[in-house]
Design an enzyme around this catalytic site. Structure first.
Site, PDB file in Angstrom:
ATOM      1  CG  PHE A 109      -1.782   1.104   1.375  1.00 20.06           C
ATOM      2  CD1 PHE A 109      -3.173   1.133   0.769  1.00 20.06           C
ATOM      3  CD2 PHE A 109      -1.306   2.314   1.510  1.00 20.06           C
ATOM      4  CE1 PHE A 109      -4.090   2.188   0.727  1.00 20.06           C
ATOM      5  CE2 PHE A 109      -2.293   3.624   1.607  1.00 20.06           C
ATOM      6  CZ  PHE A 109      -3.487   3.384   1.274  1.00 20.06           C
ATOM      7  CG  ASP A 164       5.349   3.970   1.786  1.00 22.79           C
ATOM      8  OD1 ASP A 164       5.458   4.359   2.761  1.00 22.79           O
ATOM      9  OD2 ASP A 164       4.410   3.870   1.009  1.00 22.79           O
ATOM     10  CE  LYS A 187      -0.379   5.658   7.796  1.00 21.07           C
ATOM     11  NZ  LYS A 187      -1.674   5.437   8.229  1.00 21.07           N
ATOM     12  CB  THR A 190       0.761  26.463  -4.242  1.00 21.76           C
ATOM     13  OG1 THR A 190       0.402  26.855  -5.542  1.00 21.76           O
ATOM     14  CG2 THR A 190       0.392  27.897  -3.326  1.00 21.76           C
TER      15      THR A 190
END
Lengths: 517, 517
Positions: free
Chosen positions: A237, A343, A374, A399
């Site tokens: 994931f 990750d 997280k 931005t």
């Protein structure tokens, strides 16, 4: 319970902390909008506190006052449902009454929280040190004067980075690109990988784009928009936006109806637990997956620029692999000139008993990029190789490019982790908890199947045949637990989870298992 | 300058506000970390304040003390460059000394800011009302107790939505899905569109996914991951992640080396300015683009689920179209059963003199989704049709799903916009400013080409033959302006930009043009 208390007394490392090891409570009263006495009065202390809690005012145990959701929550949920999708709602939360490891609702229920906002609360609800930082002039300015960081960074941005995000950078990685959450952290890392790969092929940073590249890019076509890929792993994931979702392979419900890139997936080792009892067959399984990985990297029709992998596949069911597997992957990526992106969105920031989960691997060369979110309460990717900074400005840009307010918060989190030695605490408490779970496994083998996460801090999971019922029952017993994958119960306590919390958790798990026997 | 002052006195609507129309300054001193006297001493008042500024303590004009960057900034930029890419840096900013419409640096320079963090600061730096909200218990809790909103929303989340984000929902849209920034706001809207389209084809919300869909989705292949598309417009900008970038067609540097979906682009009308002088040929151009849009929607090999369009193409060069064009698009989308997503990330929240730019169009049916970010200081997409809520939970989901802290801030911004009537102010000030620019255009036609944005609040732009030099010169004259597209100077002042600011801006622009003549 007796066995757990025996374990407690024999555990080394976490002795009674002195007063400076405690979290200050001076700010609590005003932040919760109540006086201390009121907070204390609301919580039924079921047993005396163990010596040395980090949160002095923390409840000594859960309190279940009503069915969950109770009547007040039901009303409020029905109200919320008019404007917000409540079908995934787990518990309508009263954050002002939540404290430390305990999460409260509107009906006076106070649960021991070992899910922690899907593994994202690092050091406790209403942490007084974070309250102080949230009240600071720096934070207020960051909230109301949000910069377009790439154009108008604030004068102290280098200081915020160096004393915060970069202070805990993984070994070998001294740069960061900041982002908003896990998905865009991964996607910006993927973008950096694609730019790096094409730049190499183009002849280095000084090689100019061709007219054909510029024209085709505007038409979403190769060569300007190349048909290159990121290789991910089955049951992994990495997020839910279009690029990250193309590398996510957790469940159909995450992916159905959404267009995806034709990017490859490699088998992730499906190991047998406990790992040390199945070393030979697990090694064979990892060898098979490594061979498959190299085969895909060499042969996939859309050339692979990078691989992305979680140290422990989290949403996909808490699937582990050994350091040897990750070392093998690192060798394969280097041999084939593709990047390795780790990750650490769910595994990072201390949960596995090391600050970064990949610290467990002893890699000879660091990963090329490490993504985080997280528990960092901010997000981004770390990198070290200067070639990963794009050759021209405005190639990796947006931005806001992150959020200084959240970077300031992460710095405060890091300071508390260091001050209270919370990574070590998580390693020690995790070992203790794992020992208790092994005992439960002996007693209820069917309800604690494939117990995993040994020596991985509190990043622990097991399979339960009636997982969803088990989690529901947890709530009625005063503990808030999450699941992952099809049948895993996953523990994701905060870094302030201590032995006395583990004892409560083990006690409740034991009762739940007995009830469901 | 005399002409501008004449305009001032003849302008209706903005008379001298009484004291309650002013922004309170009681909180300024502590937030800037200095006393009022110190702030005042640092700013040279060049001329007396006009009657009725919203920010009582705002400088009366810019102050340029050094070249920009000055010596202190240069040192700090070199320091920052070790850990952060400074090649796109415009001005290292001292936010604590910035106030209202004025942005400060480390060298004592204070510039009138009509770029406003790429159009994202709504109501002024160090706005005292926002400071108060940033200090509130609600904000502090939101900062330190960040929820996984989909699972554990806070008890007052419906209240925060209804008194904030949803209070200003576009007509006909009463639901919101919250996000983090413009890119993921658009991408989650795209996801909702794909799910809606496939659900329709599948036979409605109760039709189950097939085994084939579930299996192919996990392999990133159709039918589960369908080869469907979002139609965007040439020179449009919708973000920089993989899905949003596939709809962005602004500049090659935004897209080069990044894989993209095979999604179609339609011509955006290239109109002649001023619009009212070229009505016939502009109408023909819009008709051509509408025909092209319908042709693509009917024929593109990857079926179109939705179109996405900006009311004014912003990053792409401030390209306008007429209400008739957007009305035509709405008819085409309805006739062909595709959704219309209006990207109001840059145009929304008052800048065009209406709260939403698409309010200018008088559509008979609202857009299906409207995305927002920037001046909202939070992000997401609005929708009204219940069929756009996915048929099952966890289809549109992520850990944080937005940020209550930023939603609370947006609520405070909305309150100030209403209290001070700032949308009306922007409309009136914009008309005044546009009038002044028309005079400059008469005087310097080559330097104020294609002036556009009439009756669009302060959302004004023009083309300059040496745009980048012009912007640089602006800094030395005390004004911070941005560009868009290849040659546009774009004005993006805050909603607290008033006539007296317009006078200063016009005065400086006039001098810059004279210098560059």
């Amino acid at each position: 319970m007796a066995s757990f208390f025996r374990l407690t007394s024999s555990l080394r490392g976490l002795t009674r902390p002195n007063v400076t090891n405690r979290v200050s409570v001076r700010s609590l009263a005003s932040a919760t909008g109540t006086k201390k006495a009121a907070v204390a009065a609301q919580v039924q202390y079921e047993e005396p506190n163990e010596p040395g809690p980090f949160f002095e005012q923390e409840p000594a145990g859960p309190r279940v006052a009503t069915a969950i959701p109770g009547p007040r929550s039901k009303d409020a949920i029905s109200d919320l449902n008019r404007v917000f999708d409540t079908r995934s709602l787990n518990m309508l939360t009263n954050y002002k009454q939540s404290y430390g490891n305990y999460i409260a609702d509107l009906d006076g229920n106070v649960l021991l929280d070992v899910y922690a906002q899907i593994a994202s609360i690092p050091i406790g609800y209403n942490n007084p040190a974070l309250q102080d930082v949230a009240r600071s002039d720096d934070m207020i300015s960051a909230i109301i004067n949000r910069p377009a960081l790439g154009n108008f960074p604030q004068a102290d941005w280098s200081d915020i980075l160096e004393t915060g995000i970069l202070k805990v950078a993984p070994r070998g990685l001294n740069q960061v690109f900041t982002a908003m959450a896990g998905s865009d952290a991964n996607e910006t890392a993927y973008k950096a990988a694609f730019m790096w790969k094409r730049q190499q092929e183009r002849g280095g940073p000084d090689a100019e784009f061709t007219q054909d590249e510029m024209k085709s890019a505007m038409n979403n076509l190769a060569p300007g928009a190349p048909n290159y890929s990121i290789m991910a792993f089955k049951t992994g994931f990495h997020g839910r936006l279009f690029g990250s979702l193309s590398t996510t392979r957790s469940k159909p419900i995450h992916k159905l109806d959404i267009p995806a890139f034709d990017w490859p997936q490699c088998s992730f080792p499906m190991l047998k637990y406990p790992l040390h009892e199945h070393q030979a067959e697990n090694a064979a399984e990892e060898k098979r997956c490594l061979e498959e990985a190299e085969h895909i990297i060499k042969n996939y029709h859309n050339p692979v620029a990078a691989i992305v992998i979680e140290p422990i596949q989290s949403e996909g069911g808490d699937n582990h692999a050994t350091p040897a597997f990750f070392q093998g992957l690192r060798e394969i990526t280097q041999r084939n000139n593709v990047l390795m992106i780790v990750d650490e969105v769910q595994t990072g920031v201390g949960a596995t008993g090391k600050f970064w989960a990949h610290d467990h691997w002893n890699l000879s060369t660091p990963p090329d990029m490490v993504t985080f979110s997280k528990k960092a309460q901010t997000a981004g990717y770390y990198f070290g190789n200067a070639a990963l900074r794009p050759n021209k400005p405005y190639r990796q840009f947006n931005t806001w490019m992150g959020d200084p307010a959240r970077a300031i918060l992460f710095r405060a989190i890091i300071n508390e982790i260091e001050r209270l030695n919370l990574v070590e605490n998580t390693a020690v408490t995790g070992d203790y908890l794992f020992g208790g779970l092994e005992q439960l496994q002996q007693q209820y083998p069917e309800q604690f199947k494939n117990l995993r996460g040994k020596k991985q801090g509190t990043f622990i999971a097991w399979d339960h045949p009636q997982r969803d019922q088990f989690l529901l029952r947890g709530k009625s017993m005063g503990i808030n637990i999450g699941g992952s994958g099809a049948s895993a119960v996953r523990l994701r306590p905060m870094l302030i989870f201590q032995k006395h919390h583990a004892d409560i958790l083990l006690d409740r798990l034991s009762k739940m298992a007995a009830d469901m026997q």
